[in-house]
Every structure is written in C-alpha cells, then in structure tokens.
Design a protein around this motif. Structure first.
Motif, short mmCIF file in Angstrom:
data_model
loop_
_atom_site.label_atom_id
_atom_site.label_comp_id
_atom_site.label_asym_id
_atom_site.label_seq_id
_atom_site.Cartn_x
_atom_site.Cartn_y
_atom_site.Cartn_z
N VAL A 101 -133.99 79.72 -28.53
CA VAL A 101 -132.91 78.72 -28.48
C VAL A 101 -132.63 78.19 -29.89
CG1 VAL A 101 -132.36 76.35 -27.69
CG2 VAL A 101 -133.19 78.05 -26.06
N LEU A 102 -133.70 77.99 -30.66
CA LEU A 102 -133.55 77.55 -32.05
C LEU A 102 -132.93 78.65 -32.91
CD1 LEU A 102 -134.17 75.44 -34.31
CD2 LEU A 102 -136.36 76.62 -34.61
N ARG A 103 -133.48 79.87 -32.84
CA ARG A 103 -132.97 80.97 -33.67
C ARG A 103 -131.49 81.25 -33.40
NH1 ARG A 103 -137.01 80.01 -36.31
NH2 ARG A 103 -138.99 81.00 -35.82
N ALA A 104 -131.08 81.06 -32.14
CA ALA A 104 -129.69 81.34 -31.76
C ALA A 104 -128.72 80.30 -32.31
CB ALA A 104 -129.56 81.41 -30.24
N GLY A 105 -129.27 79.15 -32.77
CA GLY A 105 -128.40 78.10 -33.31
C GLY A 105 -127.95 77.08 -32.28
N PHE A 106 -128.57 77.09 -31.08
CA PHE A 106 -128.21 76.10 -30.06
C PHE A 106 -128.82 74.74 -30.37
CE2 PHE A 106 -128.16 79.65 -26.58
CZ PHE A 106 -127.11 80.27 -27.22
N ALA A 157 -123.24 72.69 -31.68
CA ALA A 157 -123.84 74.02 -31.84
C ALA A 157 -122.79 75.12 -31.76
CB ALA A 157 -124.91 74.24 -30.76
N ALA A 158 -121.87 75.00 -30.79
CA ALA A 158 -120.85 76.04 -30.57
C ALA A 158 -119.94 76.21 -31.78
CB ALA A 158 -120.03 75.72 -29.33
N LEU A 159 -119.79 75.14 -32.56
CA LEU A 159 -118.95 75.19 -33.76
C LEU A 159 -119.75 75.61 -35.00
CD1 LEU A 159 -116.87 71.93 -33.13
CD2 LEU A 159 -116.05 74.30 -32.98
N GLY A 160 -121.01 75.99 -34.78
CA GLY A 160 -121.85 76.43 -35.90
C GLY A 160 -122.40 75.27 -36.72
N ASP A 178 -119.84 80.70 -29.84
CA ASP A 178 -118.74 79.99 -29.18
C ASP A 178 -118.90 80.00 -27.66
OD1 ASP A 178 -118.36 82.76 -29.28
OD2 ASP A 178 -116.19 82.59 -28.99
N LYS A 179 -119.63 81.00 -27.14
CA LYS A 179 -119.90 81.05 -25.69
C LYS A 179 -121.26 80.45 -25.34
CE LYS A 179 -117.19 85.26 -24.91
NZ LYS A 179 -117.26 86.68 -24.49
#
Length: 209
Positions: A101-106, A157-160, A178-179
């Motif tokens: 979850v962290l690595r994915a950027g969430f 998170a979705a916006l980076g 974005d998803k």
C-alpha cells in the motif's frame, strides 16, 4: 494521524539508526546527519559486532514497522525457504499488504499504510482485508474500497500527492494511481526493494541467538 510525540520518536529513532523512517525524519537527517544526544556529532567509538548487527536488525524492523516477534517468525520462514535467507526475508516482508500500500503511493508513511488497512479501506481481489501482515500473492489486485475513494487521504494519493516523498514505484508493482489500484505482478527481488539494510548482518544477528 501521528501525534507530535510519535513524530519526535520517529525522528530520534531515524537519527539513531541512520535511516529515514518518515518524510519528516528525512528532512531532519538532511540537516543533522548524525545520531541524537550530546555525543551525536562526535565519531562513534568502534561498535562491537553484536551492536552493529543489532542496529541493522532494528533498521529493518523499524522500516517495516513490525514487532520483534513478527520479524523472528519471518526470519524462521526465510531460513526454511530455498535461496539466501536475508534476501528471502526482505522479499517476504515486502509482500505484506501494508508495505505494498505504501509502495503503490496510496499512503505517505508505513504507519499511515497500516492505518488504512486496519480501518478497512483496502481490498485484495475484491475482498476486504484488515490485517497489515496479510501476504499478497503475485497476480493479486490491491485496491481502495469504492466508498473510501472520496476520502481526503485517497484523493491526495490519486493525484500523486505522495510522489515527492516516496521512492519510484518498483518493477514488481503495476500501479494505476488515478484508479487507486495496484497489482503485484511477481515476487519482489531484494535488489529492487527500497529498504536500507545489510541483510547479511540481520541473518548473523539471528543465527547467533
């Protein structure tokens, strides 16, 4: 959210271990790249082999935010698995749901990633999973629950919004930010895992216990 005392503890621990455990700690380490305390600036006396191994084990444990008992269980499993024990250990830890979850950027930090899982915002292949230690299998899809997508942390998170404080997404993850979804495409390899640790010293620490 982390309290000020938790923030201070993480910064102090980061300085002691020489590895940034949070974005705030990373900023402190840039300014003060030495251990905390009155003797922090002076060169450390030569540490014993035990102290060096212990510190390396603590570095690994704190980067994943897990308890000693959990790390010992993971080590015992890594030792039974074919291949190099230290590399197996890091690869297993990296397949934890909170780590991915962290690595994915969430999430912005390990603690926040764990909180998102525990508070039941994260699904794996459509099933709610609230155990941070859940081991994701290659091919499985991690995604945010539809009802949670509108919450501020996930909108950021979705916006980076965490990209500037996180390492680049590693090759074992396919992320559609974005998803708010990410797929573990294969088992991680130690060389790709953005964790600061001499795993051989960790193996030596446990082998001597």
């Amino acid at each position: 959210m982390a309290t000020k005392s938790q923030d201070r503890r993480k910064v102090r621990l980061s300085r002691a271990l020489g590895v940034a455990l949070t974005p705030k700690a990373a900023r402190y380490l840039e300014k003060r790249p030495y251990a905390p305390g009155e003797h922090g600036r002076t060169k450390r006396k030569q540490d014993s082999d035990y102290a060096v191994r212990l510190r390396e084990k603590q570095r690994l444990r704190e980067q994943y935010g897990i308890r000693e008992k959990q790390l010992r269980i993971q080590f015992n499993e890594a030792r039974r698995t074919q291949g190099l024990t230290g590399e197996n250990l890091v690869e297993q830890l990296e397949m934890r749901l909170d780590a991915l979850v962290l690595r994915a950027g969430f999430a912005r930090t390990t603690a926040q990633a764990r909180q998102l899982v525990v508070h039941r915002h994260i699904l794996v292949d459509g099933q709610l999973v609230d155990r941070p230690s859940f081991r994701v299998k290659p091919g499985q899809l991690i995604h945010v629950k539809a009802k949670s997508e509108g919450l501020e942390p996930f909108q950021v998170a979705a916006l980076g919004g965490h990209a500037e404080v996180l390492p680049p997404v590693p090759g074992y993850l396919e992320v559609e930010l974005d998803k708010l979804q990410a797929r573990l495409v294969r088992r991680p390899k130690r060389a790709e895992v953005p964790v600061v640790c001499d795993v051989q010293l960790v193996v030596e620490y446990y082998a001597a216990r």
